[in-house]
Structure formats: C-alpha cells, structure tokens
Design an enzyme around this catalytic site. Structure first.
Site, PDB file in Angstrom:
ATOM      1  N   HIS A  15       0.851  -1.191   0.000  1.00 50.63           N
ATOM      2  CA  HIS A  15       0.000   0.000   0.000  1.00 50.63           C
ATOM      3  C   HIS A  15       0.884   1.236   0.000  1.00 50.63           C
ATOM      4  CE1 HIS A  15      -0.215   0.975   4.616  1.00 50.63           C
ATOM      5  NE2 HIS A  15       0.951   0.488   4.295  1.00 50.63           N
ATOM      6  N   CYS A  26       5.946   6.401   4.672  1.00 53.25           N
ATOM      7  CA  CYS A  26       4.762   5.600   4.375  1.00 53.25           C
ATOM      8  C   CYS A  26       3.961   6.147   3.198  1.00 53.25           C
ATOM      9  CB  CYS A  26       3.877   5.480   5.610  1.00 53.25           C
ATOM     10  SG  CYS A  26       4.644   4.527   6.925  1.00 53.25           S
ATOM     11  N   HIS A  30       4.895   0.549  -0.466  1.00 52.38           N
ATOM     12  CA  HIS A  30       5.674  -0.406   0.319  1.00 52.38           C
ATOM     13  C   HIS A  30       4.772  -1.553   0.749  1.00 52.38           C
ATOM     14  CE1 HIS A  30       3.807   2.260   3.279  1.00 52.38           C
ATOM     15  NE2 HIS A  30       3.939   1.284   4.166  1.00 52.38           N
ATOM     16  N   HIS A  32       3.810  -4.986   3.583  1.00 53.18           N
ATOM     17  CA  HIS A  32       3.812  -5.496   4.945  1.00 53.18           C
ATOM     18  C   HIS A  32       3.414  -6.961   4.954  1.00 53.18           C
ATOM     19  CE1 HIS A  32       4.152  -1.579   6.890  1.00 53.18           C
ATOM     20  NE2 HIS A  32       3.194  -1.122   6.089  1.00 53.18           N
ATOM     21  N   HIS A  70      -1.215 -10.724  -1.354  1.00 50.14           N
ATOM     22  CA  HIS A  70      -0.427 -10.308  -2.518  1.00 50.14           C
ATOM     23  C   HIS A  70      -1.185  -9.322  -3.406  1.00 50.14           C
ATOM     24  CE1 HIS A  70       2.092 -13.601  -1.145  1.00 50.14           C
ATOM     25  NE2 HIS A  70       3.070 -13.009  -1.808  1.00 50.14           N
ATOM     26  N   GLU A 107       0.365  -4.303  11.055  1.00 49.44           N
ATOM     27  CA  GLU A 107       1.299  -4.148   9.941  1.00 49.44           C
ATOM     28  C   GLU A 107       2.656  -4.749  10.297  1.00 49.44           C
ATOM     29  OE1 GLU A 107       1.731  -0.057   8.928  1.00 49.44           O
ATOM     30  OE2 GLU A 107      -0.251   0.062   8.014  1.00 49.44           O
TER      31      GLU A 107
END
Length: 118
Positions: A15, A26, A30, A32, A70, A107
């Site tokens: 996201h 952020c 990136h 998680h 994914h 996260e």
C-alpha cells in the site's frame, strides 16, 4: 461468565498512503506482512461446548484474506491505513459472524489497530 475466542490470519500486501506529507516514508509504495486477528465472544457456550467452531470463522474470513493476499490495498480501499483496514474488514465480516467482538490489523509486530463492536 464470558468467553472470547480469537482466530489469526496472515497475508502479504502493499500500500501507499498518499495523504501523508512529502518525505514521510509511508507515503511511498511499500509492503507489509499483515496479521489479522478476529475475536468472537459469547456469554454461554453452544451445544458443542464452544463459542463457535473455528471452521465457521474460517468460512467467513478466509475468502476475504485470500483476496487481500499479494494485493495492492490501494486498489480496494480509499485509505489503506491499519485503522481503515480494520474497520472495513469488520464491516465486511460482521454479517457472517454475528458474535463478532473486534478485529485487529497489524502491519508489524509493533503496530496495530483494533476496532470494537458498538
């Protein structure tokens, strides 16, 4: 007496948070390794001496988790923050889990957001 049971799921997703200021890490795209925890509660046990069978929770939650795995969360959620994800997931699974107490989205192992039943 009161019982609560929890079921934990994991999924990998990416996201970005474009609403954050320039330079905030952020804001960039990136990923998680997310953990989703679903809690169901009851004041009494069912005839099988359970709050609810974990299989019943899986039947409601697993399709959602499989769809998030994914993926780019920005394609599905307007604000893919942990807080908004927790709320969105809560609202999506609540009709199938009437005894839903709370949903938590993590996260990382140090950051999470939890939303509770009203």
């Amino acid at each position: 007496m009161r019982w609560e049971i929890k079921r934990v799921y994991t999924f990998e997703a990416a996201h970005s948070l474009p609403q954050l200021p320039e330079g905030h890490k952020c804001r960039n795209h990136h990923g998680h390794s997310y953990t989703l925890t679903v809690c169901v509660g009851a004041n009494r046990l069912n005839p099988d001496r359970m709050v609810v069978d974990f299989v019943e929770i899986d039947e409601v939650v697993r399709p959602l988790v499989d769809g998030l795995d994914h993926s780019n969360l920005n394609d599905r959620f307007k604000y893919p923050t942990s807080e908004y994800l927790a709320l969105s997931i809560y609202n999506e699974i609540k009709p199938g889990l009437r005894m839903l107490e709370w949903v938590e989205v993590s996260e990382t192992n140090r950051s999470s957001a939890r939303v509770f039943c009203d």
